[in-house]
Design an enzyme around this catalytic site. Structure first.
Site, PDB file in Angstrom:
ATOM      1  N   LYS A 276       0.865  -1.182   0.000  1.00 12.49           N
ATOM      2  CA  LYS A 276       0.000   0.000   0.000  1.00 12.49           C
ATOM      3  C   LYS A 276       0.901   1.231   0.000  1.00 12.49           C
ATOM      4  O   LYS A 276       1.551   1.530   0.995  1.00 12.49           O
ATOM      5  CB  LYS A 276      -0.927   0.014   1.221  1.00 12.49           C
ATOM      6  CG  LYS A 276      -1.925   1.161   1.167  1.00 12.49           C
ATOM      7  CD  LYS A 276      -2.845   1.197   2.355  1.00 12.49           C
ATOM      8  CE  LYS A 276      -3.948   2.225   2.144  1.00 12.49           C
ATOM      9  NZ  LYS A 276      -3.489   3.536   1.682  1.00 12.49           N
ATOM     10  N   ARG A 297      -8.465  10.923  -7.318  1.00 10.54           N
ATOM     11  CA  ARG A 297      -9.529  10.068  -6.777  1.00 10.54           C
ATOM     12  C   ARG A 297     -10.884  10.780  -6.809  1.00 10.54           C
ATOM     13  O   ARG A 297     -11.922  10.138  -6.749  1.00 10.54           O
ATOM     14  CB  ARG A 297      -9.201   9.644  -5.344  1.00 10.54           C
ATOM     15  CG  ARG A 297      -9.027  10.809  -4.384  1.00 10.54           C
ATOM     16  CD  ARG A 297      -8.632  10.340  -3.004  1.00 10.54           C
ATOM     17  NE  ARG A 297      -9.691   9.582  -2.378  1.00 10.54           N
ATOM     18  CZ  ARG A 297      -9.510   8.495  -1.637  1.00 10.54           C
ATOM     19  NH1 ARG A 297      -8.308   8.018  -1.432  1.00 10.54           N
ATOM     20  NH2 ARG A 297     -10.513   7.860  -1.084  1.00 10.54           N
ATOM     21  N   ARG A 447     -16.642   0.807  -1.256  1.00 14.49           N
ATOM     22  CA  ARG A 447     -15.668   0.401  -0.237  1.00 14.49           C
ATOM     23  C   ARG A 447     -15.949  -1.076   0.024  1.00 14.49           C
ATOM     24  O   ARG A 447     -16.819  -1.429   0.811  1.00 14.49           O
ATOM     25  CB  ARG A 447     -15.819   1.234   1.029  1.00 14.49           C
ATOM     26  CG  ARG A 447     -14.675   1.026   2.030  1.00 14.49           C
ATOM     27  CD  ARG A 447     -14.765   2.013   3.167  1.00 14.49           C
ATOM     28  NE  ARG A 447     -14.504   3.384   2.761  1.00 14.49           N
ATOM     29  CZ  ARG A 447     -13.298   3.899   2.598  1.00 14.49           C
ATOM     30  NH1 ARG A 447     -12.223   3.160   2.804  1.00 14.49           N
ATOM     31  NH2 ARG A 447     -13.143   5.157   2.227  1.00 14.49           N
ATOM     32  N   LYS A 453      -7.379  -3.414   3.789  1.00 16.67           N
ATOM     33  CA  LYS A 453      -6.076  -2.770   3.974  1.00 16.67           C
ATOM     34  C   LYS A 453      -5.584  -3.022   5.391  1.00 16.67           C
ATOM     35  O   LYS A 453      -6.362  -2.992   6.349  1.00 16.67           O
ATOM     36  CB  LYS A 453      -6.129  -1.271   3.655  1.00 16.67           C
ATOM     37  CG  LYS A 453      -7.203  -0.472   4.353  1.00 16.67           C
ATOM     38  CD  LYS A 453      -7.165   0.970   3.854  1.00 16.67           C
ATOM     39  CE  LYS A 453      -8.354   1.769   4.358  1.00 16.67           C
ATOM     40  NZ  LYS A 453      -8.374   3.158   3.875  1.00 16.67           N
TER      41      LYS A 453
END
Length: 608
Positions: A276, A297, A447, A453
């Site tokens: 990440k 984004r 999401r 994550k």
């Protein structure tokens, strides 16, 4: 009937109905009633009407915004109604809503002749004109345009016109609700009326899912609406497909607290782990004609921010690659040490008017997904296939372009080792993703639990950090007397368009941070909290209130139910909200707008 133009009063009456209820179904019904009338009377006017409902002038990626400040709007109200500016400011301080001030100012004004009624097309085109005014005497020309509209306003039109110019309707009208209402309206106008109630409800649910799915892939009403009106719903996916040049809302990941949670989620499924990266999400598009764009984004066109990337991109392509949409991370890069630099370094890079010869912070692109390649949409393909296509289409280039580093294993010790490697490589942690099968598709704007994550610093803790909006500050004491010593933060509720208080923050700052924050926020001080700040009955009262302009990343040790904070109120307790325990400042999120802050739903979904 082609010449029929929707009266602006009809739209404002619908806004008023929506504002007077908090029930999502009722709001949807009001919109459906409006949309059905427009589809039957003037279908060509539907696109403009939709933009007015979501309070935008065009798709996000075109970047046209009004950007009208309160002082300019007050001048327009004063000049169009003949009222004294000082009295206007007093009224605004009392009620906190400039739209209501404008409406009341209009109602007390006497006119000799009744002006011609406003229409939605006229108001929409004028708002676009206002947004496009630049150059010499731009402010006075904008005021003249706004005055022209205000003079013609009747009843409650001035209230909603001013709110639209401010950029916030504040009537609880979320875009997802608008999309659901649009889908329902189209089904009702095409429906023969012979279907059973059960079949109709089924068709409406399918229609809403289809319209939202297509919009997520191609967020452009100018293309979606004509296709929706022209073709049967079951052909919409085929007729209205994603394409380079129109950015998708990115897929997002759920935070997780432990590696055991990861294994529990993916038990029996194939998954992959990727680094990440600590940078800025970037979506790179290349059209068949060779033109290239880079989007953030939030669908903002960032091409001017990265002229160096635009110039070098051709070196990374294989000869067979003609068009693509690439999901990746732009990170600050040290070419001598050949390593990633922290996000704070990237944030010092200019956002506008960047010249390649002036660039001091170099970037590298780390690509982790290919969403479209050579005319083929890849969203529904599994990650395994998309990764293969990514490697077929591009070539790693030293110091410039890399594939995201990954590892495929379901052994918890291997994942722990890989997590440690990611941290020593200056990354934030790992992304763990479904790798094959239907669950491994790409879901724009969601999401999803198909992506998790894991960050080193929150294993066993609360989970993800939060991105929160600064709405107030407390004067500093001792060493902090010349700056603010602590701040009031809030999350965002997109359904109600409210900022809900969540904590008082006073740790994690260096002296340099505090001075910088004081200097950057002092121009955004307001006299009293906005009416869309959700503060509760016994609120925390800062010494200074701010406009919602800055987003900060914040970490905390725990969450608790609190009577003084209103985050996610009603989700875990009817009258109490959620607050953060032991919050600390991490960094400013320059890449996020206040509306992109952690949502109240996300706060409420974190278990504690």
């Amino acid at each position: 009937m082609a010449s029929y133009r929707v009266p602006y009063s009809v739209l404002c009456k619908t806004f008023e109905l929506c504002e007077n209820t908090t029930k999502r179904l009722e709001i949807t019904e009001y919109l459906v009633s409006l949309f059905v009338q427009v589809i039957e009377l003037t279908p060509e006017g539907l696109v403009e009407l939709l933009y007015m409902c979501i309070n935008k002038l065009c798709p996000d990626y075109e970047g046209l915004e009004l950007g009208i400040g309160e002082s300019l709007l007050m001048k327009a109200i004063a000049q169009s109604t003949g009222r004294d500016m000082k009295q206007l400011k007093l009224d605004y301080t009392k009620c906190g809503d400039l739209g209501t001030v404008a409406k009341n100012s209009k109602s007390s004004q006497r006119t000799l002749f009744k002006p011609k009624a406003l229409t939605v097309p006229h108001v929409f085109s004028t708002l676009k004109d206002v947004a496009q005014i630049t150059g010499q005497s731009a402010q006075s020309r904008k005021i003249d345009k706004i005055k022209g509209l205000l003079v013609a306003c009747q009843e409650n039109e001035a209230k909603y016109l001013i709110r639209q110019l401010e950029g916030k309707l504040r009537i609880g009208l979320a875009e997802q609700t608008v999309l659901s209402a649009l889908a329902t309206s189209v089904v009702l106008t095409k429906d023969s009326g012979k279907l059973s109630k059960q079949q109709k409800e089924h068709d409406l649910a399918i229609a809403a899912d289809t319209v939202k799915s297509v919009y997520n892939q191609m967020p452009c009403y100018d293309m979606l609406v004509p296709a929706l009106l022209k073709y049967p719903l079951n052909q919409l996916q085929e007729k209205c497909t994603m394409r380079p040049g129109i950015p998708l809302k990115p897929m997002l990941a759920h935070p997780t607290k432990s590696l055991t949670d990861v294994l529990d989620r993916f038990e029996g499924h194939t998954f992959t782990c990727e680094f990440k990266y600590d940078g800025e999400r970037a979506q790179i598009h290349r059209l068949p004609d060779g033109s290239t764009m880079i989007y953030s984004r939030n669908s903002e066109n960032m091409s001017v921010r990265y002229p160096d990337v635009m110039q070098k991109l051709n070196k990374w392509l294989k000869p067979t690659t003609t068009s693509f949409i690439l999901d990746c991370e732009a990170v600050a890069w040290d070419r001598e040490q050949k390593c990633i630099l922290p996000f704070q370094v990237l944030s010092t890079r200019k956002r506008k008017d960047v010249k390649e010869e002036d660039i001091k912070v170099q970037v590298a692109i780390f690509a982790f997904d290919c969403l479209y390649l050579n005319g083929e949409p890849l969203l529904r393909k599994p990650l395994q296939y998309r990764r293969e296509k990514l490697r077929e289409a591009f070539t790693e280039t030293e110091n410039e372009f890399f594939y995201a580093r990954h590892m495929d294993s379901n052994n918890i010790e291997d994942i722990q080792t890989f997590l440690d490697v990611s941290i020593t490589s200056n990354c934030e942690g790992l992304m763990v993703k479904s790798y094959d099968g239907e669950e491994a598709s790409y879901e724009p704007s969601k999401r999803s639990r198909n992506w998790l994550k894991v960050k080193k610093d929150y294993l066993g803790g609360v989970g993800d950090s939060m991105d929160l909006v600064v709405i107030g500050a407390f004067y500093g004491r001792g060493k902090r007397t010349s700056v603010y010593g602590a701040f009031l933060l809030a999350c965002y509720d997109p359904d109600t368009e409210e900022y809900q208080t969540i904590c008082k923050l006073g740790t994690g700052f260096s002296e340099e941070n505090l001075q910088q924050l004081h200097d950057s926020l002092k121009d955004h001080i307001i006299e009293k909290p906005k009416r869309f700040y959700c503060l509760g009955e016994n609120p925390v009262k800062p010494d200074v209130w701010f406009e919602p302009v800055q987003v900060w990343e914040v970490k905390c040790a725990d969450l608790s139910v609190s009577p003084r904070y209103m985050a996610a109120v009603g989700q875990v307790d009817p009258s109490k909200g959620i607050s953060l325990r032991f919050p600390r400042f991490i960094r400013i999120r320059d890449d996020k707008e206040p509306e992109d802050a952690t949502s109240s739903e996300q706060v409420g979904s974190v278990s504690f």
